[in-house]
Scaffold this motif. Structure first.
Motif, PDB file in Angstrom:
ATOM      1  N   ALA A   1       0.836  -1.210   0.000  1.00  0.00           N
ATOM      2  CA  ALA A   1       0.000   0.000   0.000  1.00  0.00           C
ATOM      3  C   ALA A   1       0.868   1.257   0.000  1.00  0.00           C
ATOM      4  CB  ALA A   1      -0.952  -0.003   1.188  1.00  0.00           C
TER       5      ALA A   1
ATOM      6  N   GLN B   1      -6.442   0.072   1.358  1.00  0.00           N
ATOM      7  CA  GLN B   1      -5.693   0.304   2.596  1.00  0.00           C
ATOM      8  C   GLN B   1      -6.611   0.026   3.785  1.00  0.00           C
ATOM      9  OE1 GLN B   1      -4.745   4.398   1.791  1.00  0.00           O
ATOM     10  NE2 GLN B   1      -3.615   3.857  -0.040  1.00  0.00           N
TER      11      GLN B   1
ATOM     12  N   GLY C   1      -0.503   5.042   3.673  1.00  0.00           N
ATOM     13  CA  GLY C   1      -0.952   3.703   3.286  1.00  0.00           C
ATOM     14  C   GLY C   1      -0.760   2.633   4.330  1.00  0.00           C
TER      15      GLY C   1
END
Length: 160
Positions: free
Chosen positions: A10, A101, A134
Motif C-alpha cells: 500500500a 488500505q 498507506g
C-alpha cells in the motif's frame, strides 16, 4: 520497524502515485503505529490540527474520502447537508475495497480508483500538513494546496 521491514504494497502504491503527480515521496516510517491524529502529532512534534486524517464515509451509499484536520471531528449531518445526501461512516470492508488500505493508515491517494474527496478547509491554516501513507506506521508531508491537487478534492468545511 527494521530497515528491511520498511516496505509495504500500500505504501509503494502511495509512493508511485506521488511520483506520478510530480511529488517526491518523503514517506516517514515510525517504529510504532500511529493510527490516530494525536499519536501521529506526538510522534512528529506538530499540532494535532496539522494531521490530515483520511476518513472514508459513504454518501448515499458511495464511498467518500474526507480529509479532515485532526483537531476536530467531521459533523456528518452538517457535511451531508452541504453535499446534498446522507453520510455514514464506512465499515472496514468498504474502506479496504475503496482505498486498498486499512483503517489507521489510509492515505489520500494510491487507491484502486479515484474517490470523491473533500478536504477540510481548516487544513489551509497550516503551512505543512501530514497524511498517512498507506500504513499505520507511515506519514508524508504535504500542503493544503498540494493535497487538493493530489486528491482532486473539493475544499469544504466539515464542521459548522
Amino acid at each position: 520497524m527494521s530497515e528491511t521491514a520498511r516496505s509495504h504494497p500500500a505504501v509503494e502504491r502511495v509512493e508511485a502515485a506521488l511520483l506520478d503527480a510530480g511529488v517526491e515521496p518523503r514517506v516517514r516510517w515510525f517504529e510504532t503505529a500511529t493510527p490516530t491524529a494525536a499519536a501521529a502529532a506526538a510522534e512528529l512534534g506538530v499540532e494535532v490540527g496539522a494531521i490530515a486524517n483520511s476518513l472514508v464515509f459513504t454518501l448515499d451509499g458511495e464511498p467518500l474520502l474526507v480529509m479532515t484536520s485532526g483537531a476536530h471531528r467531521v459533523d456528518t449531518a452538517f457535511l451531508g447537508e452541504r453535499l446534498g445526501g446522507r453520510i455514514r461512516r464506512a465499515d472496514p470492508e468498504t474502506v479496504k475495497a475503496a482505498t486498498g488500505q486499512t483503517i489507521g493508515g489510509v492515505a489520500p491517494l494510491g487507491h484502486p480508483a479515484p474517490l470523491r474527496t473533500v478536504v477540510d478547509v481548516s487544513l489551509a491554516g497550516y503551512p505543512e500538513i501530514w497524511a498517512a501513507a498507506g500504513h499505520a506506521h507511515t506519514v508524508f508531508p504535504t500542503t493544503f494546496d498540494e493535497l487538493l491537487r493530489l486528491t482532486h478534492g473539493t475544499p469544504t468545511p466539515v464542521t459548522p
